[in-house]
Design a protein around this motif. Sequence first.
Motif, PDB file in Angstrom:
ATOM      1  N   THR A 235       5.176  -4.794  -6.468  1.00 16.06           N
ATOM      2  CA  THR A 235       4.151  -5.122  -5.487  1.00 16.06           C
ATOM      3  C   THR A 235       3.279  -6.253  -6.026  1.00 16.06           C
ATOM      4  OG1 THR A 235       2.364  -3.698  -6.297  1.00 16.06           O
ATOM      5  CG2 THR A 235       4.094  -2.646  -4.965  1.00 16.06           C
ATOM      6  N   GLU A 236       2.395  -6.759  -5.187  1.00 13.08           N
ATOM      7  CA  GLU A 236       1.502  -7.832  -5.626  1.00 13.08           C
ATOM      8  C   GLU A 236       0.530  -7.361  -6.698  1.00 13.08           C
ATOM      9  OE1 GLU A 236      -1.754  -7.207  -2.016  1.00 13.08           O
ATOM     10  OE2 GLU A 236      -0.477  -8.989  -2.049  1.00 13.08           O
ATOM     11  N   SER A 237       0.389  -6.045  -6.845  1.00 16.15           N
ATOM     12  CA  SER A 237      -0.507  -5.494  -7.865  1.00 16.15           C
ATOM     13  C   SER A 237       0.230  -4.989  -9.102  1.00 16.15           C
ATOM     14  CB  SER A 237      -1.338  -4.350  -7.270  1.00 16.15           C
ATOM     15  OG  SER A 237      -2.147  -4.818  -6.217  1.00 16.15           O
ATOM     16  N   GLY A 238       1.555  -5.147  -9.124  1.00 16.57           N
ATOM     17  CA  GLY A 238       2.336  -4.691 -10.263  1.00 16.57           C
ATOM     18  C   GLY A 238       3.422  -3.721  -9.852  1.00 16.57           C
ATOM     19  N   ARG A 239       4.076  -3.156 -10.837  1.00 17.60           N
ATOM     20  CA  ARG A 239       5.187  -2.235 -10.565  1.00 17.60           C
ATOM     21  C   ARG A 239       4.665  -0.846 -10.193  1.00 17.60           C
ATOM     22  NH1 ARG A 239      11.063  -2.139 -13.141  1.00 17.60           N
ATOM     23  NH2 ARG A 239      11.028  -3.944 -11.741  1.00 17.60           N
ATOM     24  N   LEU A 240       5.071  -0.401  -9.035  1.00 17.00           N
ATOM     25  CA  LEU A 240       4.727   0.919  -8.516  1.00 17.00           C
ATOM     26  C   LEU A 240       5.904   1.859  -8.757  1.00 17.00           C
ATOM     27  CD1 LEU A 240       2.935   2.802  -6.628  1.00 17.00           C
ATOM     28  CD2 LEU A 240       4.355   1.918  -4.758  1.00 17.00           C
ATOM     29  N   VAL A 241       5.644   3.014  -9.360  1.00 19.08           N
ATOM     30  CA  VAL A 241       6.649   4.068  -9.502  1.00 19.08           C
ATOM     31  C   VAL A 241       6.142   5.303  -8.774  1.00 19.08           C
ATOM     32  CG1 VAL A 241       8.031   5.462 -11.074  1.00 19.08           C
ATOM     33  CG2 VAL A 241       7.326   3.168 -11.760  1.00 19.08           C
ATOM     34  N   SER A 281       2.258  11.967  -6.598  1.00 21.19           N
ATOM     35  CA  SER A 281       2.205  11.422  -7.948  1.00 21.19           C
ATOM     36  C   SER A 281       2.809  10.031  -7.947  1.00 21.19           C
ATOM     37  CB  SER A 281       2.968  12.325  -8.929  1.00 21.19           C
ATOM     38  OG  SER A 281       2.953  11.780 -10.234  1.00 21.19           O
ATOM     39  N   ALA A 282       2.070   9.067  -8.499  1.00 21.68           N
ATOM     40  CA  ALA A 282       2.551   7.692  -8.597  1.00 21.68           C
ATOM     41  C   ALA A 282       1.816   7.001  -9.732  1.00 21.68           C
ATOM     42  CB  ALA A 282       2.336   6.938  -7.290  1.00 21.68           C
ATOM     43  N   THR A 283       2.442   5.945 -10.256  1.00 22.83           N
ATOM     44  CA  THR A 283       1.797   5.106 -11.252  1.00 22.83           C
ATOM     45  C   THR A 283       1.902   3.649 -10.821  1.00 22.83           C
ATOM     46  OG1 THR A 283       3.841   4.966 -12.551  1.00 22.83           O
ATOM     47  CG2 THR A 283       2.260   6.675 -13.167  1.00 22.83           C
ATOM     48  N   LEU A 284       0.922   2.859 -11.229  1.00 22.91           N
ATOM     49  CA  LEU A 284       0.926   1.418 -10.972  1.00 22.91           C
ATOM     50  C   LEU A 284       0.743   0.724 -12.315  1.00 22.91           C
ATOM     51  CD1 LEU A 284       1.073  -0.734  -8.750  1.00 22.91           C
ATOM     52  CD2 LEU A 284      -1.424  -0.682  -8.639  1.00 22.91           C
ATOM     53  N   ASP A 285       1.783  -0.020 -12.701  1.00 21.31           N
ATOM     54  CA  ASP A 285       1.807  -0.640 -14.032  1.00 21.31           C
ATOM     55  C   ASP A 285       1.541   0.375 -15.136  1.00 21.31           C
ATOM     56  OD1 ASP A 285       2.620  -3.147 -13.345  1.00 21.31           O
ATOM     57  OD2 ASP A 285       0.648  -4.083 -13.465  1.00 21.31           O
TER      58      ASP A 285
END
Length: 299
Positions: A235-241, A281-285
Motif C-alpha cells: 500500500t502507499e503506507s507500506g506492506r500490509l499483512v 489482526s493486521a500489521t503495517l510494516d
Amino acid sequence: MKAVVFAYHNVGVRCLKALLGGGVEVALVVTHRDNPKENIWFASVEQVARDHGIPVITPDDPNTPEVLARVQAARPDFLFSFYYRHMLKAPLLECAARGAFNMHGSLLPRYRGRVPINWAIIHGETETGATLHVMNVKPDNGPIVDQMAVPILPDDNADEVFAKVTVAAEMVLARSLPALLAGQTEFRQQDLSLGGYFGGRKPEDGRIDPLAGAAQLHNFVRALSHPFPGAFADTESGRLVIWKTLRAGSHGQALQGARLRADDGALWLEAVDGGCLKVLSATLDGAPLEQLAEPLALN
C-alpha cells in the motif's frame, strides 16, 4: 515387523509414535535437518527417534547410494513416509518386502501434491482429511489403505485444520496397522480424475488479489495466517499483512479494488463484490495496525 520411517513435522511425530505403540520395530528414521531460515513451529521427529534409541539420519538427498545402503541393511518389512519432504525413488521403495506407504494430508485423490491443507482452505473446502496410501514413483496416486475426513469450519485457519489432520493421520494409521501387519488390507484404487495436483507455495504467493471477492479474501487470509507467512498487500503506507478476518456482511459500495478502512473503532476490509470483512489482526510494516486515518487501497 520391522520398518524404516521417513518423517518430519507433527504428522511425522504422531505417526512414528503410533507405529511404536502398535508394536512395530523401527530400525531407522530418516528426517530433515531444521532450516534456520524456516519458522520451526512443529515437533521434532529426530528428538522422538533419539528418545527411543532409534538410529536417525538427516541426509540432504535420500536417494543416494549411501542412504539406500542404510535402508537395505535394515531389511525392513515396511517403509513409511509421514510428511517427509522429498520424493523417494524406486530403489528405496523396493527395499520394503511388504510395501511402502505414505500419509497424505488430504482426502485423496483431491489435493495431491504439496501443502494440501493450505490449498483446501484457499479453495473454500468444508472438509479435508488424512489418507494412508501405497507409495510409488508418482506423487500421491497409489491405492488407498484408509482415510478419515475432518471438517473445515468457516473461520478455521490453517494451523487449526492442521491440528485436526494430525489427529486424523494418527487415527488412520493406528486403525489400519493391524490389517497391514497381518497382510489383510483391502486396497482401493484412486480415480485420479476426481482430484488434481497442486504445487508448493512461497511467501510471495501470499500477495492479496485486490479484485477478489470477500469470501475469497477471507479464505486466503485464514489459509496463510500464523505460523505461515501471511496474506499481504503493498500500500502507499507500506506492506500490509492481514492475519485474521471475520465475515461481516456487505458494505454496499462499488469499488475498483479492495480497501481497508476504520470505522467504530474497528478495521474493515471491503471487497469489490460488495462483501465486507472485519479485520481482527493486521500489521503495517511490521507494527500492529489498529486504526487508520484514511481508507487504504490494496495494490
